[in-house]
Design a protein around this motif. Sequence first.
Motif, PDB file in Angstrom:
ATOM      1  N   VAL A 169      45.707  13.942  42.620  1.00  0.00           N
ATOM      2  CA  VAL A 169      46.476  14.940  42.138  1.00  0.00           C
ATOM      3  C   VAL A 169      47.707  14.175  41.466  1.00  0.00           C
ATOM      4  O   VAL A 169      48.145  14.913  40.554  1.00  0.00           O
ATOM      5  CB  VAL A 169      47.040  15.653  43.418  1.00  0.00           C
ATOM      6  N   SER A 172      46.488  13.349  38.013  1.00  0.00           N
ATOM      7  CA  SER A 172      45.869  14.607  37.095  1.00  0.00           C
ATOM      8  C   SER A 172      46.938  15.410  36.698  1.00  0.00           C
ATOM      9  O   SER A 172      46.883  16.162  35.527  1.00  0.00           O
ATOM     10  CB  SER A 172      45.033  15.340  37.955  1.00  0.00           C
ATOM     11  N   SER A 173      48.178  15.477  37.275  1.00  0.00           N
ATOM     12  CA  SER A 173      49.300  16.189  37.144  1.00  0.00           C
ATOM     13  C   SER A 173      50.146  15.503  36.114  1.00  0.00           C
ATOM     14  O   SER A 173      51.469  16.138  35.572  1.00  0.00           O
ATOM     15  CB  SER A 173      49.995  16.921  38.182  1.00  0.00           C
ATOM     16  N   SER A 174      50.180  14.237  35.830  1.00  0.00           N
ATOM     17  CA  SER A 174      51.048  13.568  35.063  1.00  0.00           C
ATOM     18  C   SER A 174      50.903  13.857  33.450  1.00  0.00           C
ATOM     19  O   SER A 174      50.005  13.578  33.096  1.00  0.00           O
ATOM     20  CB  SER A 174      50.834  12.102  35.264  1.00  0.00           C
ATOM     21  N   SER A 178      47.533  12.195  32.474  1.00  0.00           N
ATOM     22  CA  SER A 178      46.322  12.732  32.818  1.00  0.00           C
ATOM     23  C   SER A 178      45.002  12.966  32.006  1.00  0.00           C
ATOM     24  O   SER A 178      43.958  13.080  32.422  1.00  0.00           O
ATOM     25  CB  SER A 178      46.904  14.558  33.012  1.00  0.00           C
ATOM     26  N   SER A 229      56.090   9.470  42.913  1.00  0.00           N
ATOM     27  CA  SER A 229      55.260  10.679  43.680  1.00  0.00           C
ATOM     28  C   SER A 229      55.259  10.193  44.963  1.00  0.00           C
ATOM     29  O   SER A 229      55.369  11.336  45.844  1.00  0.00           O
ATOM     30  CB  SER A 229      53.786  10.873  42.987  1.00  0.00           C
TER      31      SER A 229
END
Length: 248
Positions: A169, A172-174, A178, A229
């Motif tokens: 997560v 993938s959300s960077s 991503s 994060s």
Amino acid sequence: MDMEMQTIRNNGSDAAGHQMATATGNREGHTHRGPYSAETGRLLEAQCNGGSVEIKSAGRVLALRDPQGSAICKMKKELKEVVCWKIPLWMLLLFLLVLIVAIILIALALCPALHQDVDEKFDPSTFNIPRLFKGNFSLLDLPFSDDLLVPSSNQSQALSHVLQGKLTVVYSSSPALSRYFSEAEVHAFRNGSVVAEYRLTFLMPEQQQEQLTRFTLSREMVYNVLRQSLHQQEDRGAYIDPLSLTLV
């Protein structure tokens, strides 16, 4: 003497009679004003001419100026003037208005395409050069169990699945990483408040390999994205200690 007095009386009577007759005539004229007014009304006519009102009565013309009407009439006259190719001014103004609206609509439609980030267009199939990172971190408030030392145990597999999901997560959300992120794997645990060892895999195109290695996919970038994060995490069941994070 008597004759003079009689003459004065006669003159006085005649003058009085004349005044009474005049007054009577005036009253009669006032009484019969209705037909005369109706006749006069039929003779009155009003006409707008260049902002003026002409009143015609008994052959005479009285002109009253109307500034507001004059401006309106002048504007109408100017709008009807031919400017070019037998096109009146009002039609030319209407055409310009429609043209401006059309240009605005076309600009709004093309705006997303013009401002599209060129960097967003990429072919994942060209990302074939792997870049690997590995490290470890400690889990707080989680007691150690010998089952975690066995990769095939249920407890080890369940905890690995949770931690791999958290890492996936994050990357993938960077926005920066991503597109290059491929896989996160937690492959082992060891004693010491449960220390997890992990491995990260990124893929990059060969043409940009040197540049990405120095900047976007540098060790500092990958490490800082994960640590930031971890400082915002809320899952206390598998809480990763940000201070224990290592990445090489």
